[in-house]
Design an enzyme around this catalytic site. Structure first.
Site, PDB file in Angstrom:
ATOM      1  N   ARG A  59       0.751  -0.710   0.247  1.00 47.36           N
ATOM      2  CA  ARG A  59      -0.393  -0.434  -0.281  1.00 47.36           C
ATOM      3  C   ARG A  59       0.874   1.521  -0.508  1.00 47.36           C
ATOM      4  O   ARG A  59       0.382   1.930  -0.039  1.00 47.36           O
ATOM      5  CB  ARG A  59      -0.905   0.030   1.213  1.00 47.36           C
ATOM      6  N   GLU A  96       5.162  -8.471  16.272  1.00 44.97           N
ATOM      7  CA  GLU A  96       4.812  -9.075  17.044  1.00 44.97           C
ATOM      8  C   GLU A  96       5.166 -10.602  16.722  1.00 44.97           C
ATOM      9  O   GLU A  96       5.931 -10.867  18.082  1.00 44.97           O
ATOM     10  CB  GLU A  96       3.371  -8.462  16.748  1.00 44.97           C
TER      11      GLU A  96
HETATM   12  P1  AMP Z   1       4.187  -1.614  12.036  1.00 47.30           P
HETATM   13  O1  AMP Z   1       5.853  -2.203  10.925  1.00 47.30           O
HETATM   14  O2  AMP Z   1       3.920  -2.629  13.444  1.00 47.30           O
HETATM   15  O3  AMP Z   1       4.220   0.371  12.076  1.00 47.30           O
HETATM   16  O4  AMP Z   1       3.097  -1.370  10.512  1.00 47.30           O
HETATM   17  C1  AMP Z   1       2.833  -1.285   9.682  1.00 47.30           C
HETATM   18  C2  AMP Z   1       2.227  -2.241   7.995  1.00 47.30           C
HETATM   19  O5  AMP Z   1       2.121  -3.174   8.393  1.00 47.30           O
HETATM   20  C3  AMP Z   1       2.267  -1.278   7.061  1.00 47.30           C
HETATM   21  O6  AMP Z   1       3.021  -1.408   6.154  1.00 47.30           O
HETATM   22  C4  AMP Z   1       1.050  -1.432   7.429  1.00 47.30           C
HETATM   23  O7  AMP Z   1       0.003  -1.240   5.724  1.00 47.30           O
HETATM   24  C5  AMP Z   1       0.260  -2.677   8.231  1.00 47.30           C
HETATM   25  N1  AMP Z   1      -0.350  -2.919   8.710  1.00 47.30           N
HETATM   26  C6  AMP Z   1      -0.068  -2.563  10.959  1.00 47.30           C
HETATM   27  N2  AMP Z   1      -1.365  -2.257  11.128  1.00 47.30           N
HETATM   28  C7  AMP Z   1      -2.080  -2.705  10.583  1.00 47.30           C
HETATM   29  C8  AMP Z   1      -3.847  -2.163  10.336  1.00 47.30           C
HETATM   30  N3  AMP Z   1      -4.266  -2.311  11.884  1.00 47.30           N
HETATM   31  N4  AMP Z   1      -5.023  -1.972   9.647  1.00 47.30           N
HETATM   32  C9  AMP Z   1      -3.663  -1.933   7.714  1.00 47.30           C
HETATM   33  N5  AMP Z   1      -2.857  -2.367   7.778  1.00 47.30           N
HETATM   34  C10 AMP Z   1      -1.720  -2.430   8.980  1.00 47.30           C
END
Ligand code: AMP
Length: 171
Positions: A59, A96
């Protein structure tokens, strides 16, 4: 921002139980809302000396490429392993549960190039922090990070405390 937020759909328990997935497809489908989201996303960077926008698969490609177009600069894709055809630099990072990796072409930037990172959403910040490090390892200077959505309680911003962090809507 309320209009942008009203075009983000919450999908409970996707892709796993307990996750509130923020679905940006209603937003990108709507030309005026998409346009205003891109304008807001680039606001802190417009008129600054930025060389490239980098965006993460998948995305981040949508918002990143449109942000690059709006700033009239080029786009750098950061991809999941095995997708980029030329020589790559890789980085692994913890999720996670388990781990993930991203790759970039070794000639994507020249040392000293100013890059902004764009993704749809920041949750824990792990993906964005790894992406910044990956680009810095090639010599890029991170001018900032921009997200459409920030999940405040996961405190991803703290992992990016070295950088300017800009997000449009908060949950
Ligand atoms: P993080 O590394 O935990 O910040 O996760 C970010 C990545 O995971 C991004 O590329 C988001 O598109 C995807 N992502 C994580 N959580 C969500 C969520 N609740 N809804 C949509 N996309 C998410």
């Amino acid at each position: 921002m309320e209009q942008i937020k009203s075009h983000i759909r919450n999908i409970p328990d996707f892709p796993k139980p307990g996750i509130q997935f923020k679905d940006i497809t209603p937003l990108v489908k709507h030309p005026d809302i998409l346009n205003s989201a891109i304008n807001e996303l680039i606001k802190p960077f417009d008129g600054k000396d930025i060389d490239y926008v980098a965006g993460m698969e998948a995305r981040g490609f949508i918002f990143g490429a449109l942000a690059a177009r709006a700033l009239n600069i080029g786009f750098i894709p950061l991809r999941k392993p095995g997708k980029l055809p030329y020589d790559v630099q890789s980085i692994s990072y913890d999720l996670e549960y388990g781990s993930a990796a991203l790759e970039v072409h070794i000639d994507a930037v020249n040392p000293g190039d100013h890059v902004i990172l764009v993704d749809d959403l920041i949750a824990t910040g792990g993906t964005a922090a790894a992406s910044c490090t990956l680009l810095e390892n090639l010599g890029a200077v991170i001018a900032g990070c921009a997200f459409v959505v920030e999940l405040d309680e996961l405190k991803g911003r703290e992992k990016l405390s070295k950088y300017l962090v800009h997000s449009l809507v908060h949950y």
